[in-house]
Design an enzyme around this catalytic site. Structure first.
Site, PDB file in Angstrom:
ATOM      1  N   GLY A  14      -5.365  10.175 -12.508  1.00 33.29           N
ATOM      2  CA  GLY A  14      -6.556   9.649 -12.869  1.00 33.29           C
ATOM      3  C   GLY A  14      -6.167   8.607 -13.772  1.00 33.29           C
ATOM      4  O   GLY A  14      -7.194   8.280 -14.697  1.00 33.29           O
ATOM      5  N   LYS A  15      -5.777   7.802 -13.062  1.00 30.56           N
ATOM      6  CA  LYS A  15      -5.689   6.176 -13.829  1.00 30.56           C
ATOM      7  C   LYS A  15      -7.139   5.735 -14.018  1.00 30.56           C
ATOM      8  O   LYS A  15      -7.228   5.247 -15.308  1.00 30.56           O
ATOM      9  CB  LYS A  15      -4.676   5.834 -13.446  1.00 30.56           C
ATOM     10  CG  LYS A  15      -4.020   4.660 -13.894  1.00 30.56           C
ATOM     11  CD  LYS A  15      -2.928   3.713 -13.315  1.00 30.56           C
ATOM     12  CE  LYS A  15      -3.499   3.459 -12.457  1.00 30.56           C
ATOM     13  NZ  LYS A  15      -2.991   4.155 -11.105  1.00 30.56           N
ATOM     14  N   LYS A  37      -8.204  -4.821 -14.015  1.00 30.23           N
ATOM     15  CA  LYS A  37      -7.151  -4.520 -12.778  1.00 30.23           C
ATOM     16  C   LYS A  37      -6.125  -5.108 -12.039  1.00 30.23           C
ATOM     17  O   LYS A  37      -6.302  -6.060 -11.429  1.00 30.23           O
ATOM     18  CB  LYS A  37      -8.016  -4.166 -11.827  1.00 30.23           C
ATOM     19  CG  LYS A  37      -7.269  -3.144 -10.356  1.00 30.23           C
ATOM     20  CD  LYS A  37      -7.201  -1.677 -10.972  1.00 30.23           C
ATOM     21  CE  LYS A  37      -5.614  -1.054 -10.031  1.00 30.23           C
ATOM     22  NZ  LYS A  37      -5.768   0.671 -10.070  1.00 30.23           N
ATOM     23  N   ASP A  50     -11.644  -0.324  -8.399  1.00 28.93           N
ATOM     24  CA  ASP A  50     -11.861   0.998  -9.415  1.00 28.93           C
ATOM     25  C   ASP A  50     -12.565   0.296 -11.312  1.00 28.93           C
ATOM     26  O   ASP A  50     -12.148   0.652 -12.010  1.00 28.93           O
ATOM     27  CB  ASP A  50     -10.183   1.082 -10.069  1.00 28.93           C
ATOM     28  CG  ASP A  50      -9.189   2.034  -9.096  1.00 28.93           C
ATOM     29  OD1 ASP A  50     -10.014   2.322  -8.302  1.00 28.93           O
ATOM     30  OD2 ASP A  50      -8.340   1.646  -8.957  1.00 28.93           O
ATOM     31  N   GLU A 109      -5.047  -1.786 -16.043  1.00 26.02           N
ATOM     32  CA  GLU A 109      -5.062  -0.975 -14.827  1.00 26.02           C
ATOM     33  C   GLU A 109      -3.956  -1.835 -14.210  1.00 26.02           C
ATOM     34  O   GLU A 109      -4.201  -2.233 -13.393  1.00 26.02           O
ATOM     35  CB  GLU A 109      -6.524  -0.470 -14.602  1.00 26.02           C
ATOM     36  CG  GLU A 109      -6.036   1.217 -13.767  1.00 26.02           C
ATOM     37  CD  GLU A 109      -7.098   1.537 -13.198  1.00 26.02           C
ATOM     38  OE1 GLU A 109      -7.014   2.105 -12.316  1.00 26.02           O
ATOM     39  OE2 GLU A 109      -8.042   1.597 -13.990  1.00 26.02           O
ATOM     40  N   ALA A 111      -1.247  -0.724 -10.712  1.00 23.81           N
ATOM     41  CA  ALA A 111      -1.433   0.630  -9.172  1.00 23.81           C
ATOM     42  C   ALA A 111      -1.025   1.026  -8.785  1.00 23.81           C
ATOM     43  O   ALA A 111       1.179   0.640  -9.027  1.00 23.81           O
ATOM     44  CB  ALA A 111      -2.024  -1.246  -8.024  1.00 23.81           C
TER      45      ALA A 111
END
Length: 238
Positions: A14-15, A37, A50, A109, A111
């Site tokens: 759920g990142k 990202k 994302d 964020e 990976a």
């Protein structure tokens, strides 16, 4: 926090949805937000990744990627197989620092998990966080297996001298089982980190306006929200 690094205890925890919720709460608080990202895998040129999902859910953020690779593999492996340049921690840190110059908050964020390799030299998201001197938010799953993975992540952050902001449960079930309910007390105990939120399962399926309205209620005040860990535990724990 000018920069907040978001990592998971693994894949599919759920990142991205947590990143979107943090972005939405910050926007609601009147802050300008950028989302970077670090390495997007499993997405081909022109396909939404994302950051596009964060933009869809959270609203007007500045969305950026460092690099993307077509196969859904660890970034170092995906880069090698595609014959493309790998992401280096310095690339992520430099891009995030540039974004921070024009935004109140930059969310970086990762990976997969904290130590997923970006390049052949073994560079990771943890290395990028160290270069940025940025706190790291850990996104964990709710049920069985999460205690070990979360504790290992917390220990590695501590070993590297990195600041851990806390833990957010990335997908809280509508009907949680006993393990998930017990983990509300156990996660802070084993990790030494505060619980900073719980995003309900299926949150990404909500209409974007509804997601943005609800997001602050899923996150603690440190993340511009109103979520109360003690009240949540009192309601959900066994």
């Amino acid at each position: 926090m000018a920069v907040l690094v978001v990592t998971g205890t693994g894949t599919e925890v759920g990142k991205t949805v947590v990143t979107a919720a943090v972005a939405a709460a910050a926007l609601a608080a009147g802050r300008s937000v950028a989302v970077l990202k670090a390495a997007q895998t499993g997405v081909r040129p022109g396909e939404p990744g994302d950051v596009e999902e964060v933009l869809r859910l959270a609203g007007p953020v500045t969305a950026a990627e460092t690099r993307r690779y077509p196969e859904p593999l660890a970034p170092a492996t995906a880069a090698r197989r595609a014959g493309l340049a790998a992401v280096r921690p310095h690339d992520v840190a430099e891009r995030a620092a540039a974004l921070a110059a024009g935004h109140d908050l930059v969310l970086v964020e990762g990976a997969g998990g904290l130590l997923v390799r970006f390049d052949a030299a073994g560079g990771t998201l943890a290395d990028a966080a160290a270069l940025l001197s940025a706190p790291v938010l850990v996104v964990a799953s709710a049920g069985l297996g999460t205690l070990n993975a979360t504790e290992l992540t917390a220990r590695e952050l501590d070993r590297r001298g990195l600041e851990a902001a806390g833990v957010v449960i990335g997908s809280w079930p509508g009907a949680p089982g006993l393990a998930a309910r017990c983990n509300l007390a156990d996660l802070p105990e084993v990790s030494g980190l505060p619980l900073l939120g719980a995003v309900p399962a299926g949150a990404a399926a909500r209409p974007p306006d509804a997601f943005r309205t609800a997001a602050p209620g899923w996150l603690a005040p440190r993340l511009d929200g109103t979520w109360d860990a003690e009240a949540f535990r009192a309601r959900e724990a066994p």
